[in-house]
Design a protein around this motif. Structure first.
Motif, PDB file in Angstrom:
ATOM      1  N   ILE A  41       0.836  -1.207   0.000  1.00  0.00           N
ATOM      2  CA  ILE A  41       0.000   0.000   0.000  1.00  0.00           C
ATOM      3  C   ILE A  41       0.867   1.252   0.000  1.00  0.00           C
ATOM      4  O   ILE A  41       0.605   2.222  -0.724  1.00  0.00           O
ATOM      5  CB  ILE A  41      -0.959  -0.009   1.209  1.00  0.00           C
ATOM      6  CG1 ILE A  41      -2.044  -1.082   1.011  1.00  0.00           C
ATOM      7  CG2 ILE A  41      -1.576   1.366   1.436  1.00  0.00           C
ATOM      8  CD1 ILE A  41      -2.878  -1.356   2.247  1.00  0.00           C
ATOM      9  N   HIS A  49      -5.062  -0.527  -5.748  1.00  0.00           N
ATOM     10  CA  HIS A  49      -5.063  -0.194  -4.325  1.00  0.00           C
ATOM     11  C   HIS A  49      -6.349  -0.663  -3.645  1.00  0.00           C
ATOM     12  O   HIS A  49      -6.331  -1.066  -2.478  1.00  0.00           O
ATOM     13  CB  HIS A  49      -4.896   1.318  -4.140  1.00  0.00           C
ATOM     14  CG  HIS A  49      -3.480   1.779  -4.280  1.00  0.00           C
ATOM     15  ND1 HIS A  49      -3.043   2.566  -5.315  1.00  0.00           N
ATOM     16  CD2 HIS A  49      -2.381   1.524  -3.525  1.00  0.00           C
ATOM     17  CE1 HIS A  49      -1.748   2.791  -5.197  1.00  0.00           C
ATOM     18  NE2 HIS A  49      -1.322   2.172  -4.120  1.00  0.00           N
ATOM     19  N   HIS A  53      -6.491  -3.253  -0.365  1.00  0.00           N
ATOM     20  CA  HIS A  53      -7.212  -2.873   0.861  1.00  0.00           C
ATOM     21  C   HIS A  53      -8.250  -3.936   1.227  1.00  0.00           C
ATOM     22  O   HIS A  53      -8.498  -4.183   2.408  1.00  0.00           O
ATOM     23  CB  HIS A  53      -7.887  -1.505   0.675  1.00  0.00           C
ATOM     24  CG  HIS A  53      -6.978  -0.343   0.973  1.00  0.00           C
ATOM     25  ND1 HIS A  53      -6.011   0.085   0.081  1.00  0.00           N
ATOM     26  CD2 HIS A  53      -6.868   0.455   2.065  1.00  0.00           C
ATOM     27  CE1 HIS A  53      -5.363   1.116   0.600  1.00  0.00           C
ATOM     28  NE2 HIS A  53      -5.858   1.351   1.803  1.00  0.00           N
TER      29      HIS A  53
END
Length: 471
Positions: A41, A49, A53
């Motif tokens: 990240i 991304h 997550h």
């Protein structure tokens, strides 16, 4: 309520998300995985991304941190809206599936149902025949990235996911990147996996991505095209993108080239950013081990007293870095193997023995690590514990793995030498005769093998107390 929750459970299992992808993680694997996800990240320039997550949220749930998992899922949603505005609903299906599962585990049924409804409505809008499941290359890709991040035991499944996505969109840059990285990693476990062309294609489709360039450089080095590989390394190092990741793989390139000091310099820079990385400490240990071999070679394996002090200092450094890597990732089988060998170098035979035993109990999925472990433990038994029985046991484990390899050949020679030593001491040694028969059979010397086996059988038949058996 019970019937409703049972129905909800059935619906949840239809979702495509981290909770249904069979990501079985041990407690001792969690800290390293979370650390690597956070590194990605912060330091890897990627267009996924939102996906990473989602994985972080799943890890937080497994750690019992459901509120933190929900917060991470909110961040995933925001990122998906920014990164994939034109496909936001479809790209959010995994996130909504994860939301539903987390809320279900928290006993918050209404919120869980709300996210199931969001998935159902999107599947209906996209004309999916399933209420809660969408078949799309983007979903296959998302599953592939999750599997890839969770360890080598999932690489084959990850490869299948990216292959499925590429069958629909062969020139998609993201799918190509995922497939190339997976093939690259698998090629070190299974030599039959071809990764050069996938890596070249990924670089062509992702010309600004420095991470894929350094992986291509390493593969070119492996096949003897080091000059071309170094061109990609220099290109990646001159770019500020994903620098921490570039440093870690560029250091590997320079270590293998013999430029160990340059490799150590790059690793030191990377460690300033991520001081607790198991990967970086393992690589640093390999660099200092390479320095150790350079000194031994320069002194013809007989270092002077001054050199010996330098050697001892380097041995301590190697052990420190391998031990640190294993503290961060207790399942790091390669590091444990190399640590065991370094304990032998340091003459700490008790720790060496414990490490070899721990490694073999771990049952590493990489066949080569298993071969190495049995061979070097066999050598340890033969030369440091003076145990012929122990040495034979582990050399046999290597040769019974039928795949041809350098260590398999060495194990056969070691078995032959031990068998001959037994027969020199006693020409009627049953184990020695059986072992020579076995070695001759493996070498294709069938007639000689039969002679040894017949002698062994004759001996066994004439012995009332025979308890031994051939290999």
């Amino acid at each position: 309520m019970s019937e409703n929750t049972d129905e909800m459970q059935d619906s949840l299992w239809q979702l495509r998300c981290h909770f249904t992808w069979g990501l079985l993680l041990e407690d001792n694997e969690m800290p390293d995985l979370e650390s690597r996800v956070l590194e990605q990240i912060e330091f890897l320039d990627t267009k996924n991304h939102g996906g990473i997550h989602n994985l972080l949220a799943y890890v937080k749930h497994l750690k019992g941190q459901d509120e933190e998992a929900l917060q991470t899922l909110r961040e995933a949603e925001d990122l998906i809206q920014r990164e994939h505005a034109d496909q936001a609903d479809m790209r959010s299906l995994v996130t909504w599936g994860n939301y539903a599962w987390v809320y279900h585990h928290m006993g918050r049924w209404a919120e869980a149902q709300a996210y199931l409804d969001k998935v159902e409505n999107t599947c209906k809008k996209l004309a999916s025949p399933s209420r809660y499941r969408l078949e799309s290359p983007e979903m296959d890709c998302e599953e592939g990235w999750a599997l890839l991040k969770c360890g080598g035991q999932y690489y084959k499944r990850a490869k299948a996911c990216f292959e499925k996505a590429l069958a629909v969109e062969p020139e998609n840059p993201e799918f190509s990147m995922g497939f190339a990285i997976t093939a690259h990693r698998l090629s070190y476990i299974n030599e039959d996996v071809i990764s050069l062309e996938p890596l070249r294609k990924a670089v062509r489709l992702n010309p600004e991505d420095t991470y894929i360039k350094v992986l291509l450089a390493l593969k070119l080095q492996d096949i003897g095209q080091e000059a071309e590989g170094e061109h990609y390394i220099e290109e990646a190092l001159s770019n500020m993108s994903s620098q921490t990741y570039v440093f870690r793989y560029a250091s590997k390139f320079y270590r293998k080239k013999g430029c160990v000091d340059r490799a150590i310099q790059l690793l030191a820079e990377a460690l300033q950013a991520v001081p607790h990385s198991a990967f970086l400490h393992h690589q640093m240990g390999l660099c200092y081990r390479a320095k150790l071999l350079q000194i031994k070679k320069a002194t013809d394996m007989q270092p002077s007293r001054q050199d010996r002090e330098h050697v001892d200092r380097i041995v301590r450094l190697v052990i420190f870095h391998f031990e640190f890597a294993l503290q961060q990732k207790p399942t790091f089988s390669c590091a444990l193997l190399q640590l065991a060998r370094m304990y032998v170098e340091a003459k700490d035979y008790r720790k060496a023995k414990d490490s070899y035993r721990k490694l073999l109990l771990m049952k590493p999925y990489e066949e080569q690590v298993l071969v190495d472990a049995h061979f070097y433990y066999g050598q340890f038994q033969e030369f440091h514990k003076n145990s012929e029985v122990g040495a034979i046991k582990h050399y046999l484990k290597v040769v019974k793995i039928e795949k041809a390899s350098f260590l398999r050949d060495k194990s056969m020679k070691s078995l032959e030498k031990l068998a001959l030593r037994k027969l020199q001491r006693n020409a009627f040694d049953l184990e020695g005769l059986s072992l020579m028969g076995f070695v001759c059979k493996l070498k294709g010397k069938v007639k000689e093998a039969l002679v040894y086996y017949e002698q062994a059988l004759h001996l066994a038949a004439g012995s009332k107390n025979t308890g031994g058996h051939g290999p």
